[in-house]
Design a protein around this motif. Structure first.
Motif, short mmCIF file in Angstrom:
data_model
loop_
_atom_site.label_atom_id
_atom_site.label_comp_id
_atom_site.label_asym_id
_atom_site.label_seq_id
_atom_site.Cartn_x
_atom_site.Cartn_y
_atom_site.Cartn_z
N ARG A 13 0.83 -1.12 -0.10
CA ARG A 13 0.10 -0.07 -0.21
C ARG A 13 0.87 1.37 0.06
O ARG A 13 0.45 2.33 -0.55
CB ARG A 13 -1.02 0.01 1.13
CG ARG A 13 -2.13 -1.03 1.03
CD ARG A 13 -2.97 -0.99 2.31
NE ARG A 13 -4.25 -1.65 1.99
CZ ARG A 13 -5.32 -2.10 2.91
NH1 ARG A 13 -4.79 -1.95 4.29
NH2 ARG A 13 -5.99 -2.77 2.46
N SER B 122 -4.97 -0.60 -2.86
CA SER B 122 -5.69 0.40 -2.17
C SER B 122 -7.08 1.02 -2.81
O SER B 122 -6.85 1.04 -3.95
CB SER B 122 -4.66 1.71 -1.69
OG SER B 122 -3.67 1.23 -0.91
N GLY C 183 -4.89 1.96 3.28
CA GLY C 183 -5.53 1.33 2.18
C GLY C 183 -6.47 2.42 1.42
O GLY C 183 -7.16 1.93 0.75
#
Length: 484
Positions: free
Chosen positions: A147, A153, A179
């Motif tokens: 991420r 994400s 995220g």
């Protein structure tokens, strides 16, 4: 483009869930069958029951236990994308599901009078939980790294008033491991081609252009912040325009620095009311924190006593002056106390501070830190980098002037610069460690240090203290470049 983005998002979630299933199976098989072999060896012992015809081999019992455990892990949504990757929800569900399975096994054994070896059960469950938590933590480290590089994400378009959008954008950019990757914003001004405040987030249009902007860049999530131009009906209509299952709507209230357990959503008359519990600084929770401090500090003093003696000898032999350094700090409710440290500076170093701060142009700033402090002894650099100079504070904790975890202990001159918000740091005892210790240490500026301390004061818990202590051990053993 929207379809390709959605497929990618769904793909990583399914892929990640499958990997969790595989490691869950391997962990449980290894633990349950490993405990069976360790407890009984390789013979074919059986579980006897009250009915004359009941006789189950322990291998069969182990298979049933593994399957049942995997079932409750799925039942309690321990692999749900809403919980994995951040927060304590994933870990809490793993523990809760294991407790309920253990209770179910105990009830079944009692009801059918099954003579199951207690050691087999009492070892398999806690070891299984610990191994599951370890594997999930390892996967989380991998996911966080992905991420931070922009993968795995939600691609978020922020919608709302400019100040609220800027605030949410800064917080999400600060924590990419959560995220949510901000890819654009729609604000009342709608100045296409410009960026949002001090960030690099592009402005994609006005508030009514949110769905069009979302699809134009292949994003998958609209996050609505507070705005006078976006009422309840407008939010409903926005949700109707989004494609179910592929595009998502998030309502981000202007409520930040509040931990999840303090927040409860309750639907009332069609309104999703958010209840925020106020932090309490008395009662049983505070008593438990004090008991934890006494037991923890006493255990650490005993365990670390050989190291404390060695460090005292090293300090005494490498520089002139006393072994311990006492410095007045401001504690609970503004009451001063003497904080203990192994001396890492030359004698009378405090008398030199004002002149050195003035020379570096820092005389009127909080957090009295010097660059390349000339007062530190040669061994002092090592002690400070690994936080070894702070070990005598265990006695401060034991005698009640400090806590194992809490806000950063500061001097009277620093406290004099507090505003009303910063003064809330004094509602809890200062800590040997805290979010400041694991969140940047010497590299933290005043605003970030205050933000972390206030977050701790507003959201502290024993579970949170344990997490911070674990992260502190890692920071001490492997200090980064921000430790000096």
């Amino acid at each position: 483009m929207t379809e390709r983005t959605s497929v990618r998002t769904d793909g990583w979630e399914s892929m990640y869930s499958r990997r969790l299933v595989i490691t869950d199976v391997l962990a449980l098989v290894w633990v349950v069958f490993g405990v069976q072999i360790a407890w009984f060896g390789f013979d074919s012992r059986e579980v006897a029951g009250s009915p004359a015809d009941l006789a189950l081999g322990y291998t069969f019992v182990s298979v049933i236990l593994v399957v049942a455990w995997l079932f409750v892990l799925a039942l309690y949504d321990t692999r749900d994308p809403r919980y994995v990757g951040s927060g304590a929800g994933e870990y809490r569900r793993i523990v809760d599901s294991a407790i309920r399975l253990f209770a179910f096994v105990a009830i079944v054994a009692y009801a059918f009078k099954l003579d199951i070896a207690r050691g087999y059960i009492f070892i398999a469950f806690p070891v299984g939980v610990l191994l599951l938590l370890l594997t999930r933590w390892m996967w989380r480290q991998w996911l966080n790294a992905q991420r931070r590089s922009g993968r795995f994400s939600a691609q978020v378009v922020l919608v709302g008033s400019t100040p609220s959008v800027e605030h949410i954008a800064r917080e999400l950019i600060r924590h990419p491991e959560e995220g949510y990757r901000v890819v654009g914003a729609c604000v009342p001004s709608g100045e296409i081609g410009s960026t949002l405040g001090m960030t690099v987030v592009p402005i994609l249009g006005r508030i009514p252009d949110a769905v069009t902007a979302l699809r134009s860049i292949g994003a998958d999530t609209v996050a609505v912040t507070s705005s006078d131009d976006l009422g309840a009906q407008a939010v409903r209509e926005l949700s109707w325009e989004l494609e179910g299952g592929r595009e998502h709507l998030i309502v981000a209230p202007s409520l930040t620095e509040v931990n999840g357990p303090r927040i409860h959503t309750r639907p009332v008359a069609g309104l999703p009311l958010i209840h925020v519990e106020m932090p309490r600084y008395d009662g049983s929770a505070l008593f438990l924190k004090r008991a934890f401090d006494i037991v923890g500090s006493a255990a650490l003093i005993v365990a670390l006593s050989p190291l404390l003696i060695v460090l005292a000898i090293v300090v005494k032999m490498t520089s002139a002056g006393p072994v311990l350094y006492r410095q007045e700090r401001i504690g609970l409710n503004g009451v001063p106390f003497d904080m203990l440290k192994f001396r890492s500076m030359r004698v009378n170093a405090d008398a030199e501070l004002s002149a050195l701060l003035a020379a570096q142009g820092k005389g009127d700033t909080p957090l009295f830190k010097l660059d390349n402090d000339p007062r530190i002894t040669p061994i002092g650099h090592f002690l400070r980098k690994h936080s070894l100079d702070e070990f005598p504070q265990l006695f401060n904790v034991f005698f009640g002037t400090m806590s194992l975890v809490g806000p950063r202990p500061q001097r009277e001159g620093e406290v004099a610069l507090y505003d009303a918000a910063a003064s809330r740091r004094l509602l809890l005892k200062p800590g040997m460690s805290g979010l400041w210790q694991v969140g940047g240490r010497s590299s933290l500026g005043w605003e970030d240090a205050i933000r972390l301390d206030l977050y701790y004061v507003e959201n502290w818990s024993i579970t949170g203290d344990l997490v911070i202590l674990w992260r502190t051990v890692r920071a001490v053993l492997a200090p980064g470049s921000d430790a000096h």
